[in-house]
Write a protein that holds these residues in place. Structure first.
Motif, PDB file in Angstrom:
ATOM      1  N   VAL A 190     -11.727   5.202   9.619  1.00 27.62           N
ATOM      2  CA  VAL A 190     -11.033   4.387   8.501  1.00 27.62           C
ATOM      3  C   VAL A 190     -12.455   4.238   7.615  1.00 27.62           C
ATOM      4  O   VAL A 190     -13.366   3.993   8.059  1.00 27.62           O
ATOM      5  N   ASP A 191     -12.036   4.297   6.262  1.00 27.84           N
ATOM      6  CA  ASP A 191     -13.212   4.161   5.349  1.00 27.84           C
ATOM      7  C   ASP A 191     -13.481   2.635   5.044  1.00 27.84           C
ATOM      8  O   ASP A 191     -14.588   2.134   4.983  1.00 27.84           O
ATOM      9  N   PHE A 192     -12.606   1.822   5.338  1.00 31.74           N
ATOM     10  CA  PHE A 192     -12.612   0.334   5.288  1.00 31.74           C
ATOM     11  C   PHE A 192     -11.466  -0.198   6.072  1.00 31.74           C
ATOM     12  O   PHE A 192     -10.377   0.478   6.136  1.00 31.74           O
ATOM     13  N   VAL A 193     -11.596  -1.625   6.069  1.00 35.15           N
ATOM     14  CA  VAL A 193     -10.370  -2.183   6.579  1.00 35.15           C
ATOM     15  C   VAL A 193      -9.928  -3.690   5.859  1.00 35.15           C
ATOM     16  O   VAL A 193     -10.617  -4.164   5.277  1.00 35.15           O
ATOM     17  N   PHE A 194      -8.639  -3.682   5.581  1.00 35.50           N
ATOM     18  CA  PHE A 194      -8.324  -4.988   5.252  1.00 35.50           C
ATOM     19  C   PHE A 194      -7.791  -6.049   6.383  1.00 35.50           C
ATOM     20  O   PHE A 194      -7.398  -5.465   7.530  1.00 35.50           O
ATOM     21  N   SER A 195      -7.901  -7.350   6.243  1.00 36.47           N
ATOM     22  CA  SER A 195      -8.033  -8.202   7.373  1.00 36.47           C
ATOM     23  C   SER A 195      -7.063  -9.344   6.920  1.00 36.47           C
ATOM     24  O   SER A 195      -7.119 -10.017   5.966  1.00 36.47           O
ATOM     25  N   GLY A 196      -5.760  -9.255   7.840  1.00 39.21           N
ATOM     26  CA  GLY A 196      -4.690 -10.570   7.926  1.00 39.21           C
ATOM     27  C   GLY A 196      -4.917 -11.171   9.132  1.00 39.21           C
ATOM     28  O   GLY A 196      -3.833 -11.298   9.644  1.00 39.21           O
ATOM     29  N   LEU A 222       0.886  -1.225   0.026  1.00 40.71           N
ATOM     30  CA  LEU A 222      -0.091  -0.107  -0.042  1.00 40.71           C
ATOM     31  C   LEU A 222       0.987   1.243  -0.067  1.00 40.71           C
ATOM     32  O   LEU A 222       0.296   2.284   0.049  1.00 40.71           O
ATOM     33  N   GLN A 223       2.127   1.253   0.187  1.00 38.35           N
ATOM     34  CA  GLN A 223       2.843   2.479  -0.030  1.00 38.35           C
ATOM     35  C   GLN A 223       3.028   2.906  -1.439  1.00 38.35           C
ATOM     36  O   GLN A 223       2.850   2.334  -2.353  1.00 38.35           O
ATOM     37  N   ASN A 224       2.544   4.162  -1.388  1.00 34.91           N
ATOM     38  CA  ASN A 224       2.143   4.844  -2.790  1.00 34.91           C
ATOM     39  C   ASN A 224       1.167   4.317  -3.700  1.00 34.91           C
ATOM     40  O   ASN A 224       0.943   4.610  -4.694  1.00 34.91           O
ATOM     41  N   HIS A 225       0.055   3.792  -2.767  1.00 33.03           N
ATOM     42  CA  HIS A 225      -0.887   3.320  -3.438  1.00 33.03           C
ATOM     43  C   HIS A 225      -1.769   4.487  -4.005  1.00 33.03           C
ATOM     44  O   HIS A 225      -2.075   5.514  -3.201  1.00 33.03           O
ATOM     45  N   PRO A 226      -1.960   4.952  -5.228  1.00 34.24           N
ATOM     46  CA  PRO A 226      -2.886   5.966  -5.794  1.00 34.24           C
ATOM     47  C   PRO A 226      -4.371   6.480  -4.967  1.00 34.24           C
ATOM     48  O   PRO A 226      -4.673   7.489  -4.887  1.00 34.24           O
ATOM     49  N   TRP A 227      -4.862   5.354  -4.271  1.00 32.64           N
ATOM     50  CA  TRP A 227      -6.168   5.740  -3.889  1.00 32.64           C
ATOM     51  C   TRP A 227      -6.173   5.592  -2.267  1.00 32.64           C
ATOM     52  O   TRP A 227      -7.364   6.119  -1.575  1.00 32.64           O
ATOM     53  N   PHE A 228      -5.248   4.835  -1.774  1.00 32.33           N
ATOM     54  CA  PHE A 228      -5.593   4.004  -0.361  1.00 32.33           C
ATOM     55  C   PHE A 228      -4.275   4.552   0.764  1.00 32.33           C
ATOM     56  O   PHE A 228      -3.261   4.409   0.141  1.00 32.33           O
ATOM     57  N   LYS A 229      -4.519   4.927   1.767  1.00 29.17           N
ATOM     58  CA  LYS A 229      -3.533   5.556   2.700  1.00 29.17           C
ATOM     59  C   LYS A 229      -3.974   4.887   4.023  1.00 29.17           C
ATOM     60  O   LYS A 229      -5.086   5.037   4.436  1.00 29.17           O
ATOM     61  N   ILE A 230      -2.814   4.286   4.518  1.00 33.27           N
ATOM     62  CA  ILE A 230      -2.807   3.371   5.886  1.00 33.27           C
ATOM     63  C   ILE A 230      -3.061   4.516   7.005  1.00 33.27           C
ATOM     64  O   ILE A 230      -2.201   5.314   7.156  1.00 33.27           O
ATOM     65  N   ALA A 231      -4.388   4.464   7.827  1.00 32.46           N
ATOM     66  CA  ALA A 231      -4.247   5.090   8.758  1.00 32.46           C
ATOM     67  C   ALA A 231      -4.470   4.632  10.221  1.00 32.46           C
ATOM     68  O   ALA A 231      -4.568   5.342  11.246  1.00 32.46           O
ATOM     69  N   ALA A 232      -4.633   3.558  10.229  1.00 32.54           N
ATOM     70  CA  ALA A 232      -4.711   2.638  11.476  1.00 32.54           C
ATOM     71  C   ALA A 232      -4.325   1.125  11.513  1.00 32.54           C
ATOM     72  O   ALA A 232      -4.360   0.667  10.242  1.00 32.54           O
ATOM     73  N   LEU A 233      -3.596   0.629  12.275  1.00 35.53           N
ATOM     74  CA  LEU A 233      -2.962  -0.647  12.314  1.00 35.53           C
ATOM     75  C   LEU A 233      -3.483  -1.435  13.755  1.00 35.53           C
ATOM     76  O   LEU A 233      -3.473  -0.805  14.653  1.00 35.53           O
ATOM     77  N   GLY A 234      -4.103  -2.487  13.620  1.00 34.00           N
ATOM     78  CA  GLY A 234      -4.479  -3.515  14.540  1.00 34.00           C
ATOM     79  C   GLY A 234      -3.980  -4.621  14.643  1.00 34.00           C
ATOM     80  O   GLY A 234      -3.513  -5.428  13.748  1.00 34.00           O
ATOM     81  N   ALA A 235      -3.897  -5.201  15.852  1.00 34.34           N
ATOM     82  CA  ALA A 235      -3.289  -6.753  16.269  1.00 34.34           C
ATOM     83  C   ALA A 235      -3.939  -6.999  17.483  1.00 34.34           C
ATOM     84  O   ALA A 235      -4.856  -6.539  18.158  1.00 34.34           O
ATOM     85  N   SER A 236      -3.031  -7.994  18.101  1.00 30.51           N
ATOM     86  CA  SER A 236      -3.617  -8.627  19.282  1.00 30.51           C
ATOM     87  C   SER A 236      -3.249  -7.666  20.211  1.00 30.51           C
ATOM     88  O   SER A 236      -2.433  -6.809  20.273  1.00 30.51           O
TER      89      SER A 236
END
Ligand code: NAP
Length: 349
Positions: A74-80, A20-34
């Motif tokens: 955030v507008d949406f989240v990716f989940s890993g 997602l570094q330099n993605h033209p549409w998406f910017k990382i605004a939050a990081l979640g884990a345990s």
């Protein structure tokens, strides 16, 4: 758009950060884990395994708990997320009106949840409208398939549409990065092949068949041909390979006809020009020693599907191998492409 990453410290989460570094549409605004990572700076919580430097602004971000109330805007989240927790956490985000684009297995077979590979079944995104996480439809879940179901579905799609499939035998050779980090013990995998991957074989038939399914008035009709799968772990780093033999419903006149079908595959999302979409979706190799994970997994930024050894089979009708980068096309990159399709189709408004 501002995006969050659930499971940001894991192998797939790190791949999201890198891609997602330099993605033209998406910017990382939050990081979640345990809770083990929450409250720490990302650089202290994650054991960074990508072969590029950890971006400074990510290194200094504080990891949050995977709780929608603590997650900021955030507008949406990716989940890993690990599948032991993904069901509950992803459901909570969807119920809070935050769309979830997931890599985990928990919702893949839910009949209301699209299992999506944009070049295979882009129309399945309509299933989102049948989800009931929120009354106003603002929260929903879309999943991408298991990392080996991705190359299989992309390779099978033109063949299934042209000839139909009556049976399939598949043996996979899966890279060690598919097991996350630290993954398979080195004593097990160095100079070795492990002929079993826990939980992997039972996913192949239902996931590839859901992907090949046709939507009929809001209901998915899926093929039910028998599948014999053997999943093995091999000492490659990236790129899951599969050797496939299929029995076809309608027999092609020649291998040339099958090649023509693969080469003229009409990519249904080509006109959308999505940033993560490969220009040539299926690369059909003529050289008998190709494709190879080390040589080809990174082509087209890891988003291309490689096919080769296409030939008449002694048993059944057709044999071939297929291969794609498991943590990019088969995980984080595939999820980013899903998000791009959903944005383009107006689902994020
Ligand atoms: P991983 O390296 O083990 O990472 C798991 C992530 O889940 C970490 O960020 C971990 O955070 C987080 N987590 C664990 N327990 C949690 C909890 N109770 N609450 C919140 N977060 C929690 O796994 P991975 O290989 O990245 O895989 C992640 C998911 O993607 C899995 O569902 C996997 O099946 C799927 N997947 C993986 C691949 C692949 O090629 N690796 C491909 C397709 C799909 P901490 O660091 O704080 O523990």
């Amino acid at each position: 758009m501002y995006v969050g990453i659930l499971g940001a410290t894991g192998a797939v989460g790190q791949k999201f950060i890198r891609l997602l570094q330099n993605h033209p549409w998406f910017k990382i605004a939050a990081l979640g884990a345990s809770h083990r990572s929450a409250g720490k700076k990302y650089k202290d919580a994650a054991n960074w395994i990508e072969d590029v430097a950890l971006p400074d602004y990510i290194a200094e971000m504080t990891v949050a708990n995977c709780d929608p109330a603590e997650f900021g805007n955030v507008d949406f989240v990716f989940s890993g997320l690990d599948s032991s927790v993904a069901g509950e956490i992803e459901g909570a985000f969807a119920k809070a009106g935050i769309p979830v684009i997931s890599n985990a297995k928990n919702y893949r077979m839910d009949p209301t949840v699209p299992l999506l590979v944009p070049e295979v079944n882009p129309d399945h995104i309509e299933l989102i409208k049948t989800q009931t996480f929120t009354e106003d439809g603002s929260g929903w879940i879309v999943t991408n398939p298991n990392c080996v179901a991705v190359p299989l579905s992309l390779a099978l799609k033109p063949i299934y549409d042209a000839f139909g499939i009556e049976a399939m035998v598949v043996t996979t050779m899966q890279a060690i990065s598919g097991a996350g980090y630290p993954g398979v013990p080195s004593m097990d995998i160095l100079g070795n092949v492990v002929p079993f991957i826990s939980g992997e074989e039972p996913k192949i038939a239902p996931e590839t068949q859901k992907l090949l399914g046709k939507l009929d008035r809001g209901t998915l009709k899926t093929p039910g041909y028998p599948v014999q799968a053997t999943c093995t772990r091999v000492p490659t780093l990236n790129g899951h390979m599969a050797a496939v033999t299929v029995k076809l419903a309608n027999k092609p006149s020649s291998i040339k006809e099958v090649k023509e079908v693969v080469l003229t595959f009409e990519n249904p999302i080509a006109h959308l020009e999505l940033p993560f979409a490969p220009k040539e979706v299926i690369k059909l190799h003529e050289e008998e020693r190709f494709p190879q994970p080390r040589l080809h997994a990174d082509h087209e930024n890891g988003m291309q599907l490689h096919m080769g050894r296409l030939r008449e089979a002694e048993v059944f009708d057709l044999s071939f191998v297929c291969m794609a980068h498991n943590t990019i096309r088969g995980a984080a990159g595939g999820a980013i492409l899903n998000a791009e399709l959903l944005v383009k189709k107006g689902y994020m408004e």
